[in-house]
Design a protein around this motif. Sequence first.
Motif, PDB file in Angstrom:
ATOM      1  N   GLN A 127       0.848  -1.191   0.000  1.00  0.00           N
ATOM      2  CA  GLN A 127       0.000   0.000   0.000  1.00  0.00           C
ATOM      3  C   GLN A 127       0.885   1.244   0.000  1.00  0.00           C
ATOM      4  OE1 GLN A 127      -2.549  -0.304   3.439  1.00  0.00           O
ATOM      5  NE2 GLN A 127      -3.452  -2.239   2.766  1.00  0.00           N
ATOM      6  N   VAL A 128       0.571   2.184  -0.863  1.00  0.00           N
ATOM      7  CA  VAL A 128       1.342   3.424  -0.956  1.00  0.00           C
ATOM      8  C   VAL A 128       0.834   4.421   0.072  1.00  0.00           C
ATOM      9  CG1 VAL A 128       2.042   5.334  -2.442  1.00  0.00           C
ATOM     10  CG2 VAL A 128       1.731   3.029  -3.415  1.00  0.00           C
ATOM     11  N   LEU A 129       1.732   4.902   0.919  1.00  0.00           N
ATOM     12  CA  LEU A 129       1.443   5.955   1.885  1.00  0.00           C
ATOM     13  C   LEU A 129       2.263   7.179   1.506  1.00  0.00           C
ATOM     14  CD1 LEU A 129       1.792   3.826   5.166  1.00  0.00           C
ATOM     15  CD2 LEU A 129      -0.273   4.173   3.801  1.00  0.00           C
ATOM     16  N   HIS A 130       1.595   8.251   1.092  1.00  0.00           N
ATOM     17  CA  HIS A 130       2.328   9.483   0.781  1.00  0.00           C
ATOM     18  C   HIS A 130       2.716  10.144   2.094  1.00  0.00           C
ATOM     19  CE1 HIS A 130       2.292  13.818  -0.947  1.00  0.00           C
ATOM     20  NE2 HIS A 130       3.513  13.305  -1.000  1.00  0.00           N
ATOM     21  N   THR A 131       4.023  10.263   2.329  1.00  0.00           N
ATOM     22  CA  THR A 131       4.536  10.772   3.608  1.00  0.00           C
ATOM     23  C   THR A 131       5.536  11.896   3.364  1.00  0.00           C
ATOM     24  OG1 THR A 131       6.175   8.977   3.558  1.00  0.00           O
ATOM     25  CG2 THR A 131       4.172   8.617   4.873  1.00  0.00           C
ATOM     26  N   PRO A 132       5.070  13.060   2.898  1.00  0.00           N
ATOM     27  CA  PRO A 132       5.997  14.156   2.605  1.00  0.00           C
ATOM     28  C   PRO A 132       6.692  14.672   3.860  1.00  0.00           C
ATOM     29  CG  PRO A 132       3.723  14.930   2.579  1.00  0.00           C
ATOM     30  CD  PRO A 132       3.670  13.426   2.692  1.00  0.00           C
ATOM     31  N   GLY A 133       7.784  15.382   3.633  1.00  0.00           N
ATOM     32  CA  GLY A 133       8.550  15.973   4.728  1.00  0.00           C
ATOM     33  C   GLY A 133      10.032  15.894   4.446  1.00  0.00           C
ATOM     34  N   ALA A 162      16.058  13.385   7.793  1.00  0.00           N
ATOM     35  CA  ALA A 162      16.580  14.754   7.826  1.00  0.00           C
ATOM     36  C   ALA A 162      15.649  15.714   7.101  1.00  0.00           C
ATOM     37  CB  ALA A 162      17.962  14.799   7.191  1.00  0.00           C
ATOM     38  N   THR A 163      15.573  16.933   7.628  1.00  0.00           N
ATOM     39  CA  THR A 163      14.756  17.973   6.994  1.00  0.00           C
ATOM     40  C   THR A 163      15.500  19.294   6.904  1.00  0.00           C
ATOM     41  OG1 THR A 163      13.752  18.442   9.164  1.00  0.00           O
ATOM     42  CG2 THR A 163      12.548  16.949   7.680  1.00  0.00           C
ATOM     43  N   GLY A 164      16.814  19.255   6.935  1.00  0.00           N
ATOM     44  CA  GLY A 164      17.584  20.495   6.937  1.00  0.00           C
ATOM     45  C   GLY A 164      18.034  20.964   5.571  1.00  0.00           C
ATOM     46  N   ARG A 165      17.555  20.294   4.503  1.00  0.00           N
ATOM     47  CA  ARG A 165      18.003  20.652   3.159  1.00  0.00           C
ATOM     48  C   ARG A 165      16.813  21.057   2.305  1.00  0.00           C
ATOM     49  NH1 ARG A 165      20.833  15.680   4.334  1.00  0.00           N
ATOM     50  NH2 ARG A 165      22.922  16.197   5.107  1.00  0.00           N
ATOM     51  N   SER A 166      17.083  21.412   1.061  1.00  0.00           N
ATOM     52  CA  SER A 166      16.031  21.890   0.160  1.00  0.00           C
ATOM     53  C   SER A 166      14.905  20.877   0.020  1.00  0.00           C
ATOM     54  CB  SER A 166      16.618  22.171  -1.230  1.00  0.00           C
ATOM     55  OG  SER A 166      17.559  23.214  -1.181  1.00  0.00           O
ATOM     56  N   PHE A 167      13.701  21.391  -0.159  1.00  0.00           N
ATOM     57  CA  PHE A 167      12.496  20.602  -0.430  1.00  0.00           C
ATOM     58  C   PHE A 167      12.063  19.734   0.748  1.00  0.00           C
ATOM     59  CE2 PHE A 167      15.122  20.817  -4.366  1.00  0.00           C
ATOM     60  CZ  PHE A 167      14.376  21.777  -5.035  1.00  0.00           C
ATOM     61  N   SER A 168      12.522  20.069   1.968  1.00  0.00           N
ATOM     62  CA  SER A 168      12.144  19.293   3.146  1.00  0.00           C
ATOM     63  C   SER A 168      11.547  20.210   4.205  1.00  0.00           C
ATOM     64  CB  SER A 168      13.356  18.549   3.712  1.00  0.00           C
ATOM     65  OG  SER A 168      14.330  19.463   4.189  1.00  0.00           O
ATOM     66  N   ASP A 169      10.803  19.599   5.151  1.00  0.00           N
ATOM     67  CA  ASP A 169      10.167  20.407   6.195  1.00  0.00           C
ATOM     68  C   ASP A 169       9.925  19.533   7.423  1.00  0.00           C
ATOM     69  OD1 ASP A 169       8.603  23.020   6.890  1.00  0.00           O
ATOM     70  OD2 ASP A 169       7.220  21.373   7.378  1.00  0.00           O
ATOM     71  N   THR A 172       6.202  18.937   8.541  1.00  0.00           N
ATOM     72  CA  THR A 172       5.516  18.065   7.587  1.00  0.00           C
ATOM     73  C   THR A 172       5.893  16.608   7.803  1.00  0.00           C
ATOM     74  OG1 THR A 172       5.462  19.850   5.960  1.00  0.00           O
ATOM     75  CG2 THR A 172       5.099  17.635   5.138  1.00  0.00           C
ATOM     76  N   ILE A 173       7.162  16.324   8.044  1.00  0.00           N
ATOM     77  CA  ILE A 173       7.556  14.929   8.251  1.00  0.00           C
ATOM     78  C   ILE A 173       6.999  14.381   9.555  1.00  0.00           C
ATOM     79  CG2 ILE A 173       9.781  15.204   9.459  1.00  0.00           C
ATOM     80  CD1 ILE A 173      10.927  13.071   7.584  1.00  0.00           C
ATOM     81  N   ILE A 174       6.929  15.209  10.575  1.00  0.00           N
ATOM     82  CA  ILE A 174       6.339  14.772  11.848  1.00  0.00           C
ATOM     83  C   ILE A 174       4.865  14.449  11.652  1.00  0.00           C
ATOM     84  CG2 ILE A 174       5.636  15.572  14.132  1.00  0.00           C
ATOM     85  CD1 ILE A 174       8.540  14.661  14.025  1.00  0.00           C
ATOM     86  N   ALA A 175       4.150  15.279  10.895  1.00  0.00           N
ATOM     87  CA  ALA A 175       2.737  15.010  10.628  1.00  0.00           C
ATOM     88  C   ALA A 175       2.568  13.716   9.838  1.00  0.00           C
ATOM     89  CB  ALA A 175       2.107  16.183   9.879  1.00  0.00           C
TER      90      ALA A 175
END
Length: 215
Positions: A127-133, A162-169, A172-175
């Motif tokens: 199952q695909v889970l979209h998990t941005p961050g 990691a979320t310290g680089r471009s296109f990360s947040d 958002t990853i915690i959510a």
Amino acid sequence: MSILGKDSKVRVDRVVTHGTFNLDGGSWEVDNNVWVVGNDTECVVIDPAHDGRPIIKAVGKRTVVAILCTHAHDDHISALGEVSDATRGTSWLHPEDRVLWDRVYPVTPDRELADGDTISVAGVTLQVLHTPGHSPGACCFYSPELGVVFTGDTLFQGGPGATGRSFSDFDTIIASISDKLFHLPAGTVVHTGHGDSTSIGVEAPHLPEWVARGH
């Protein structure tokens, strides 16, 4: 390394490859986990990294149903072209990660991933889970039959990716982890993009610590 799933006909093979991760002008040497999931007849490949040769060897003569990308950082997709050419497996990527994919490949992925999609292989479902961050189009692949989830760089043993680089947040990853991953059964084994595996039950109690540390 080969791990039998709850369905003993299906196995999860881990191939570790070494290379570099390059983003924002920096370059880091990394070991990546490449996961091959299937039986003796067919399989999927998750995150073909760095060197296609050991991945192709792990696949053997099996039919590759899909080459699944948890995200498109270059260290996770750099061997995709080689593996696809050798196995004729199709590449699957969430469209929000095209901004990263396009830095590596001039061609379009064969298929788009979307939250809620399912991919069948060897009688089990991913199952695909979209998990941005970690990246905008980051996805995890959960198999309830096998009791495993492949998290790429979204969740590791000991914390979020990691979320310290471009296109990360970070928020958002915690959510994503809280809303998508920590609702899975506690016994679900977490197979990560780097390092050792863990479980949902081991990691979930530490969420408040990660939030406090990240702010």
